[in-house]
Design an enzyme around this catalytic site. Structure first.
Site, short mmCIF file in Angstrom:
data_model
loop_
_atom_site.label_atom_id
_atom_site.label_comp_id
_atom_site.label_asym_id
_atom_site.label_seq_id
_atom_site.Cartn_x
_atom_site.Cartn_y
_atom_site.Cartn_z
N ARG A 36 0.82 -1.22 0.00
CA ARG A 36 0.00 0.00 0.00
C ARG A 36 0.85 1.27 0.00
NH1 ARG A 36 -5.24 -1.67 3.70
NH2 ARG A 36 -6.20 -2.78 1.99
N LYS A 202 -21.42 -15.78 1.29
CA LYS A 202 -22.83 -15.54 1.60
C LYS A 202 -23.57 -14.71 0.58
CE LYS A 202 -22.44 -15.53 6.63
NZ LYS A 202 -22.43 -14.57 7.74
N GLY A 352 -10.59 -7.77 -1.75
CA GLY A 352 -10.86 -8.91 -0.88
C GLY A 352 -10.24 -10.20 -1.38
N GLY A 375 -14.54 -3.51 0.97
CA GLY A 375 -15.87 -2.97 1.26
C GLY A 375 -16.27 -1.87 0.29
P1 AMP Z 1 -16.52 -13.40 0.79
O1 AMP Z 1 -15.76 -12.69 1.85
O2 AMP Z 1 -18.00 -13.32 0.92
O3 AMP Z 1 -16.04 -13.08 -0.60
O4 AMP Z 1 -16.25 -14.93 1.04
C1 AMP Z 1 -14.99 -15.49 0.94
C2 AMP Z 1 -14.99 -16.79 1.65
O5 AMP Z 1 -15.96 -17.64 1.09
C3 AMP Z 1 -13.69 -17.51 1.57
O6 AMP Z 1 -13.12 -17.57 2.84
C4 AMP Z 1 -14.06 -18.89 1.06
O7 AMP Z 1 -13.42 -19.92 1.74
C5 AMP Z 1 -15.54 -18.95 1.33
N1 AMP Z 1 -16.22 -19.90 0.44
C6 AMP Z 1 -16.22 -19.93 -0.88
N2 AMP Z 1 -16.89 -21.00 -1.34
C7 AMP Z 1 -17.34 -21.67 -0.27
C8 AMP Z 1 -18.10 -22.87 -0.08
N3 AMP Z 1 -18.51 -23.58 -1.13
N4 AMP Z 1 -18.37 -23.24 1.17
C9 AMP Z 1 -17.93 -22.52 2.22
N5 AMP Z 1 -17.22 -21.40 2.13
C10 AMP Z 1 -16.92 -20.97 0.89
#
Ligand code: AMP
Length: 395
Positions: A36, A202, A352, A375
């Site tokens: 950064r 999610k 992210g 974010g």
């Molecule tokens: P996000 O911060 O919402 O982009 O989520 C990222 C996280 O989603 C990572 O830590 C991944 O390990 C998790 N992830 C992705 N696919 C899956 C899955 N099929 N089951 C559980 N966790 C998942």
């Protein structure tokens, strides 16, 4: 409305306030990754070359106690910045007061001063994070012009971005300008076909993004844990895969509204346990009752590759599986590779985990833009107004 860029400012002899994003990872007082700081150099060097005086500042971590202050001083950052610039950086361990004001007055053209972590002001009534109007006005009074180069906090109205910009002429630094050009460009005026790829854990974190991109994009490909809530809405069996029960109806209505614009995985890598050593297999369609989906399968990778052929704009946010575990990282890796090799397309990675994956794989130079803000990039993709950007002076 287009925003002023640092190139639109008259900088010679000016005291230029620069809000950088120096929120670097630290361990035992040492900077563990200075990306950064390196990323901020073009804006700072440009101002110096134009004959400006740089007063640079940033937040670092969260400040809730006096101990947090000791752990989150910007002094090591000022030392690293000095090394990288190859010139002295005067560090003032204060966020206000006479020592700071005198040092600013003594600055000469082409010199750099850094003051202390803006969030030190949070200890006394959240002045920085709560955008205390007096604080923004005070910081603005230290300079002649303001350059905002911190995209990571652009989705928040703080004294060190919105507060200052409300009181003095302001402009986007090169980093923020690139985010506006690429993410703003994709959302507002994409070259088509425009394909969005969303993954991650999610649905609930990304409802706004899915809704906005379903309106803006020509195709939305969905992978990762969030896909299983959509499967459930289609009446499929998902075993013990990640599920947000309370979002199944919403997923159903999104599916209905989107028709064939929304593309879901056709096969998944499944295992019994959330464990890299749990034996895995690929299944098409329903997932057995005792298994969970942890990655997209090879047919899905091929399907996504087909959908991406000929795309002119691609935005990707969120891994396709549990990429932290090597046996469930293939979907995310292959998608990175497909995008890195995609010709004639503007390829944008939201911040992210997907940005981390692309960097780990060494593909970062093969993408048009990798966002520096997790974010902030999500809110930008949601079509929300980012106060850190809207507060910058119009061109
Ligand atoms: P996000 O911060 O919402 O982009 O989520 C990222 C996280 O989603 C990572 O830590 C991944 O390990 C998790 N992830 C992705 N696919 C899956 C899955 N099929 N089951 C559980 N966790 C998942």
């Amino acid at each position: 409305m287009a925003k002023k860029s640092v190139k639109d400012l008259d900088l010679k002899g000016k005291k230029v306030l620069v809000r950088a994003d120096f929120n670097v990872p630290m361990k035992d007082g040492e900077i563990t990754n200075d990306n950064r700081i390196q990323a901020a150099l073009p804006t700072i060097e440009y101002i110096l070359n134009e004959g400006g005086k740089v007063i640079v500042f940033s937040h670092l971590g969260r400040i809730k106690t006096e101990e947090d202050k000791a752990k989150n001083t910007l002094r090591p950052v000022s030392e690293r910045l000095s090394e990288l610039l190859g010139k002295d950086v005067t560090f003032i361990p204060e966020t206000r007061g006479e020592a700071l004001e005198d040092a600013v007055d003594e600055l000469k053209n082409g010199e750099v001063l850094m003051f202390e972590n803006t969030r030190f002001e949070d200890l006394d009534g959240k002045k920085e994070s709560g955008n205390d109007p007096e604080l923004g006005k005070y910081w603005a009074s230290l300079g002649d012009v303001f350059v905002n180069d911190a995209f990571g906090t652009a989705h928040r109205a703080h004294a060190s971005n919105v507060g200052i910009a409300s009181n003095v002429e302001s402009a986007a630094g090169f980093l923020v300008q690139k985010e506006i050009d690429f993410i703003g460009g994709a959302v507002d005026n994409p070259e088509r076909p425009f394909v969005a790829i969303l993954g991650g854990a999610k649905v609930s974190d990304k409802i706004g993004v899915i809704e906005n991109l379903l309106e803006k994009a020509d195709k939305v490909l969905i992978g990762g844990g969030m896909a299983y809530t959509f499967f459930k809405a289609q009446g499929k069996e998902i075993g013990t895969s990640l599920l947000e029960e309370d979002k199944v109806d919403l997923a159903g209505s999104l599916l209905e509204k989107a028709g064939d614009k929304l593309v879901l995985p056709v096969d998944n890598v499944v295992a019994s346990e959330f464990d890299n050593d749990s034996p895995s297999e690929v299944v098409e369609g329903n997932i057995p009752a005792d298994k969970m989906g942890l990655d997209i399968g090879p047919k899905t990778i091929e399907l996504f590759k087909e959908e991406l052929k000929g795309a002119k704009t691609v935005v990707w946010n969120g891994p396709m599986g549990v990429f932290e575990m090597s046996n469930f990282a293939k979907g995310t890796e292959e998608l990175s590779r497909i995008l890195a090799e995609l010709e004639g397309a503007t390829t944008i990675v939201g911040g992210g985990d997907s940005a981390t994956a692309v960097q780990q794989l060494g593909f970062e130079d093969d993408f048009s833009h990798i966002s520096t803000g997790g974010g902030a990039s999500l809110e930008y993709l949601e079509g929300k107004e980012l106060p850190g950007i809207s507060s910058i002076s119009d061109k």
